[in-house]
Design a protein around this motif. Structure first.
Motif, PDB file in Angstrom:
ATOM      1  N   TYR A  41      64.217  91.365  13.536  1.00 46.72           N
ATOM      2  CA  TYR A  41      64.512  92.217  12.375  1.00 46.72           C
ATOM      3  C   TYR A  41      65.492  93.355  12.686  1.00 46.72           C
ATOM      4  O   TYR A  41      66.451  93.567  11.935  1.00 46.72           O
TER       5      TYR A  41
ATOM      6  N   ASN B 274      55.966  91.321   6.318  1.00 50.77           N
ATOM      7  CA  ASN B 274      55.791  89.926   6.737  1.00 50.77           C
ATOM      8  C   ASN B 274      54.298  89.652   6.869  1.00 50.77           C
ATOM      9  O   ASN B 274      53.653  90.148   7.780  1.00 50.77           O
TER      10      ASN B 274
ATOM     11  N   SER C 122      65.958  83.342   8.433  1.00 51.11           N
ATOM     12  CA  SER C 122      66.887  84.275   9.087  1.00 51.11           C
ATOM     13  C   SER C 122      68.114  84.509   8.212  1.00 51.11           C
ATOM     14  O   SER C 122      68.559  85.647   8.043  1.00 51.11           O
TER      15      SER C 122
ATOM     16  N   ILE D 143      67.175  86.566   5.112  1.00 54.89           N
ATOM     17  CA  ILE D 143      67.065  88.001   5.403  1.00 54.89           C
ATOM     18  C   ILE D 143      68.467  88.613   5.513  1.00 54.89           C
ATOM     19  O   ILE D 143      68.739  89.693   4.985  1.00 54.89           O
TER      20      ILE D 143
ATOM     21  N   GLY E 104      67.383  78.689   6.472  1.00 55.12           N
ATOM     22  CA  GLY E 104      66.140  79.267   6.983  1.00 55.12           C
ATOM     23  C   GLY E 104      65.919  80.697   6.522  1.00 55.12           C
ATOM     24  O   GLY E 104      66.722  81.280   5.768  1.00 55.12           O
TER      25      GLY E 104
ATOM     26  N   SER F 181      60.980  80.054   4.504  1.00 57.69           N
ATOM     27  CA  SER F 181      61.531  79.076   5.440  1.00 57.69           C
ATOM     28  C   SER F 181      60.639  77.848   5.451  1.00 57.69           C
ATOM     29  O   SER F 181      59.411  77.972   5.384  1.00 57.69           O
TER      30      SER F 181
ATOM     31  N   SER G 220      60.750  76.020   8.066  1.00 56.36           N
ATOM     32  CA  SER G 220      60.655  75.781   9.512  1.00 56.36           C
ATOM     33  C   SER G 220      59.219  75.536   9.959  1.00 56.36           C
ATOM     34  O   SER G 220      58.962  74.660  10.784  1.00 56.36           O
ATOM     35  N   LYS G 221      58.299  76.335   9.445  1.00 59.74           N
ATOM     36  CA  LYS G 221      56.917  76.291   9.951  1.00 59.74           C
ATOM     37  C   LYS G 221      56.036  75.405   9.076  1.00 59.74           C
ATOM     38  O   LYS G 221      55.275  74.594   9.576  1.00 59.74           O
TER      39      LYS G 221
ATOM     40  N   ARG H 143      67.173  74.093   9.743  1.00 59.90           N
ATOM     41  CA  ARG H 143      67.716  75.285   9.091  1.00 59.90           C
ATOM     42  C   ARG H 143      67.723  75.194   7.558  1.00 59.90           C
ATOM     43  O   ARG H 143      68.767  75.073   6.926  1.00 59.90           O
TER      44      ARG H 143
ATOM     45  N   PRO I 235      57.409  83.102   6.000  1.00 60.51           N
ATOM     46  CA  PRO I 235      57.474  81.706   6.456  1.00 60.51           C
ATOM     47  C   PRO I 235      56.108  81.099   6.814  1.00 60.51           C
ATOM     48  O   PRO I 235      56.011  79.887   6.984  1.00 60.51           O
ATOM     49  N   TYR I 236      55.067  81.953   6.914  1.00 61.61           N
ATOM     50  CA  TYR I 236      53.747  81.432   7.326  1.00 61.61           C
ATOM     51  C   TYR I 236      52.767  81.361   6.167  1.00 61.61           C
ATOM     52  O   TYR I 236      51.571  81.187   6.378  1.00 61.61           O
TER      53      TYR I 236
HETATM   54  N1  PLP Z   1      60.556  85.507  10.156  1.00 65.95           N
HETATM   55  C1  PLP Z   1      59.484  85.365  10.936  1.00 65.95           C
HETATM   56  C2  PLP Z   1      58.330  86.271  10.745  1.00 65.95           C
HETATM   57  C3  PLP Z   1      59.459  84.378  11.927  1.00 65.95           C
HETATM   58  O1  PLP Z   1      58.394  84.258  12.709  1.00 65.95           O
HETATM   59  C4  PLP Z   1      60.582  83.520  12.079  1.00 65.95           C
HETATM   60  C5  PLP Z   1      60.624  82.509  13.116  1.00 65.95           C
HETATM   61  O2  PLP Z   1      59.811  82.403  13.993  1.00 65.95           O
HETATM   62  C6  PLP Z   1      61.670  83.715  11.224  1.00 65.95           C
HETATM   63  C7  PLP Z   1      61.632  84.717  10.272  1.00 65.95           C
HETATM   64  C8  PLP Z   1      62.898  82.867  11.320  1.00 65.95           C
HETATM   65  O3  PLP Z   1      62.673  81.672  10.656  1.00 65.95           O
HETATM   66  P1  PLP Z   1      63.838  80.600  10.402  1.00 65.95           P
HETATM   67  O4  PLP Z   1      63.636  79.506  11.380  1.00 65.95           O
HETATM   68  O5  PLP Z   1      63.581  80.101   9.052  1.00 65.95           O
HETATM   69  O6  PLP Z   1      65.127  81.283  10.515  1.00 65.95           O
END
Ligand code: PLP
Length: 389
Positions: free
Chosen positions: A129, A170, A102, A105, A100, A236, A238-239, A247, A210-211
């Motif tokens: 962060y 971001n 996280s 980063i 992911g 990521s 994830s979204k 992950r 991620p968005y």
């Molecule tokens: N960065 C931002 C801006 C997020 O909103 C999120 C999760 O909500 C993440 C990172 C973490 O994402 P991941 O699930 O890929 O670790």
């Protein structure tokens, strides 16, 4: 850790208060808008790819992969980044698969920070962060963005110092929903390039995106990582693919980085020694088969429109988000903690802006089902008590 536990995220706190309310009133009665845990099912292409791969069961499916990921997956991802113009010139050796965003980063910070280095974080920001920076003996420096939620170059310039090593950006932004215009990103790159030259060491631009597939406007998305040789891209699935529990994501570096090879070796090593080892093997393979898939944006667009209308009708000051699935209105009366409690009384769960480094606002996560979105619109208290926001 005691300090972090005490100052910890209000998102979980409100969510846990919500669990009690749900036990008391029934889950159906509570509009839970706290977490960015998407209710939407993953795209059909992903479900299909998962079935295919499990059926094929290649011999190495459940084994360790190289720390940077399956070579062919990195290859496909690099081609995807190149072809879509997200990172022109990207090749396999510029991509590291991660658990992911996280993890992306964290491996980036582990690789470029020296103890005591400063990391600029634009507020409002994703609440984790500062903790990610502290994980690597860095010092988080919070820099507010403007009233319009766009980065203020003057404020960034003023915050740059001898120890600045990274700026995290971001967009589309969690929590404001703002997408940054390409011209502003160009200016940001120019600013960092000049500051790096003066400091005689690179200042990295870590773009957490991620968005970027969840957008409601026509303006193209430009990755800050593309415009700057010290740009790093954290992504990521994830979204965009609705699989936060699996992950999977990646870290890609700008192909113009003068020491690309060494940096990617560092990132791969960081993946291992931070305990991630490698991104999940199965999910690396699944994602490589459905890189262009994305969740259905129509329900999100409907929820966004419904909630923006409800907020405006009830007297709130809110910007319609350009991307993400978050709204970040001003809090009536200014006190976000008091407002969140007032909303709880209406069985509406939202998160105070202070947890994102911008008090006087609250966040609504609208990645929910139709019924919950409608309930939230109904439950929003009128913004009249305490005056218009
Ligand atoms: N960065 C931002 C801006 C997020 O909103 C999120 C999760 O909500 C993440 C990172 C973490 O994402 P991941 O699930 O890929 O670790």
């Amino acid at each position: 850790m005691r300090h972090l536990l005490q100052t910890g995220s209000a998102i979980r706190r409100v969510w846990e208060q919500g669990l009690q309310l749900k036990a008391l009133h029934g889950a159906e009665a509570v509009a839970d808008m706290t977490l960015g845990n998407p209710a939407a099912p993953p795209p059909a292409a992903l479900v299909e790819a998962l079935g295919q791969i499990v059926a094929e069961s290649p011999a190495d499916l459940h084994l360790y992969t190289p720390n940077a990921g399956h070579p062919e997956v990195r290859e496909q991802l690099a081609a995807h980044l190149h072809e879509r113009g997200l990172l022109p010139g990207a090749r396999r050796e510029h991509v590291v698969m991660t658990c992911g965003a996280s993890a992306a980063i964290n491996i980036a910070l582990r690789s470029v920070l020296e103890p005591g280095d400063e990391v600029l974080i634009l507020a409002p920001h994703f609440p984790d962060y500062p903790a990610h920076v502290l994980n690597h003996a860095g010092k988080p420096v919070i820099v507010p963005v403007g009233e319009d939620f766009l980065p203020d170059l003057g404020m960034i310039e003023a915050a740059l110092g001898e120890r600045t090593r990274v700026l995290i950006v971001n967009h589309p932004n969690n929590p404001s929903g703002r997408q940054y215009p390409p011209s502003l990103i160009e200016e940001l790159a120019t600013l960092l390039r000049g500051a790096s030259q003066r400091a005689r060491r690179p200042i990295y631009l870590l773009s957490d995106e991620p968005y970027r597939e969840l957008r409601f406007i026509r303006e193209p998305f430009v990755s800050p990582a593309r415009l700057y040789e010290y740009g790093l891209m954290a992504y990521s699935f994830s979204k965009s693919h609705s699989i936060p529990g699996e992950r999977i994501g990646y870290l890609a570096i700008n192909p113009g980085h003068p020491e690309a090879k060494e940096l990617v070796r560092a990132l791969s090593l960081a993946n291992r020694i931070l305990g991630f080892t490698n991104a999940p093997s199965l999910w690396q393979r699944v994602i490589a088969r459905c890189l262009d898939a994305v969740v259905d944006l129509e329900p999100l667009r409907r929820h966004r429109d419904r909630l923006v209308t409800a907020l405006a009708d009830k007297g709130y000051d809110v910007l319609a988000p350009e991307g993400t699935f978050y709204l970040f209105p001003r809090t009536p009366g200014g006190d976000d903690e008091a407002f969140v409690q007032r909303a709880l009384d209406q069985l509406l769960l939202v998160v105070p802006g202070g947890t994102f480094g911008r008090a006087g606002h609250f966040r609504i996560a609208f990645c929910v089902d139709e019924r919950t979105a409608a309930l939230a619109a109904e439950r929003l208290p009128h913004a009249t008590v305490g005056g218009r926001a």
